[in-house]
Design a protein around this motif. Sequence first.
Motif, PDB file in Angstrom:
ATOM      1  N   ALA A  18       0.826  -1.201   0.000  1.00 15.31           N
ATOM      2  CA  ALA A  18       0.000   0.000   0.000  1.00 15.31           C
ATOM      3  C   ALA A  18       0.868   1.261   0.000  1.00 15.31           C
ATOM      4  O   ALA A  18       0.582   2.216  -0.735  1.00 15.31           O
ATOM      5  CB  ALA A  18      -0.935  -0.003   1.202  1.00 15.31           C
ATOM      6  N   MET A  19       1.915   1.256   0.794  1.00 15.16           N
ATOM      7  CA  MET A  19       2.795   2.427   0.843  1.00 15.16           C
ATOM      8  C   MET A  19       3.539   2.626  -0.470  1.00 15.16           C
ATOM      9  O   MET A  19       3.732   3.760  -0.916  1.00 15.16           O
ATOM     10  CB  MET A  19       3.788   2.304   1.999  1.00 15.16           C
ATOM     11  CG  MET A  19       3.142   2.400   3.375  1.00 15.16           C
ATOM     12  SD  MET A  19       2.261   3.940   3.645  1.00 15.16           S
ATOM     13  CE  MET A  19       3.613   5.075   3.726  1.00 15.16           C
ATOM     14  N   SER A  20       3.946   1.538  -1.113  1.00 20.82           N
ATOM     15  CA  SER A  20       4.648   1.676  -2.389  1.00 20.82           C
ATOM     16  C   SER A  20       3.722   2.238  -3.463  1.00 20.82           C
ATOM     17  O   SER A  20       4.134   3.074  -4.264  1.00 20.82           O
ATOM     18  CB  SER A  20       5.243   0.342  -2.824  1.00 20.82           C
ATOM     19  OG  SER A  20       4.214  -0.596  -3.083  1.00 20.82           O
ATOM     20  N   VAL A  21       2.461   1.798  -3.477  1.00 18.28           N
ATOM     21  CA  VAL A  21       1.504   2.358  -4.438  1.00 18.28           C
ATOM     22  C   VAL A  21       1.279   3.838  -4.152  1.00 18.28           C
ATOM     23  O   VAL A  21       1.236   4.662  -5.076  1.00 18.28           O
ATOM     24  CB  VAL A  21       0.174   1.572  -4.391  1.00 18.28           C
ATOM     25  CG1 VAL A  21      -0.911   2.275  -5.176  1.00 18.28           C
ATOM     26  CG2 VAL A  21       0.383   0.166  -4.915  1.00 18.28           C
ATOM     27  N   PHE A  22       1.158   4.193  -2.893  1.00 16.53           N
ATOM     28  CA  PHE A  22       0.976   5.591  -2.520  1.00 16.53           C
ATOM     29  C   PHE A  22       2.154   6.441  -2.990  1.00 16.53           C
ATOM     30  O   PHE A  22       1.972   7.509  -3.583  1.00 16.53           O
ATOM     31  CB  PHE A  22       0.801   5.718  -1.000  1.00 16.53           C
ATOM     32  CG  PHE A  22       0.760   7.128  -0.514  1.00 16.53           C
ATOM     33  CD1 PHE A  22      -0.357   7.912  -0.722  1.00 16.53           C
ATOM     34  CD2 PHE A  22       1.845   7.673   0.154  1.00 16.53           C
ATOM     35  CE1 PHE A  22      -0.402   9.221  -0.276  1.00 16.53           C
ATOM     36  CE2 PHE A  22       1.816   8.974   0.603  1.00 16.53           C
ATOM     37  CZ  PHE A  22       0.695   9.760   0.386  1.00 16.53           C
TER      38      PHE A  22
END
Length: 69
Positions: A18-22
């Motif tokens: 999720a953080m990488s997509v963000f």
Amino acid sequence: MPDTTAPARRGVNVIGVAMSVFFLVVASVGLTGNPWWLFDAGAKWIVAGVVALIGLGLLATALPGRRRP
């Protein structure tokens, strides 16, 4: 006598994904200067990329696994 237990498999780190997509979204907006391109032209590329990743995952799971002697 050798240990016959299988090694533990690590699961997917959902928070990391999720953080990488963000961060990818923030970087793409920073590079293009337009936050709405992602919904216009980028959506088809995102869908195509997701489908390609699913296909690669299916292909990888269909291949025979390697076993250590």
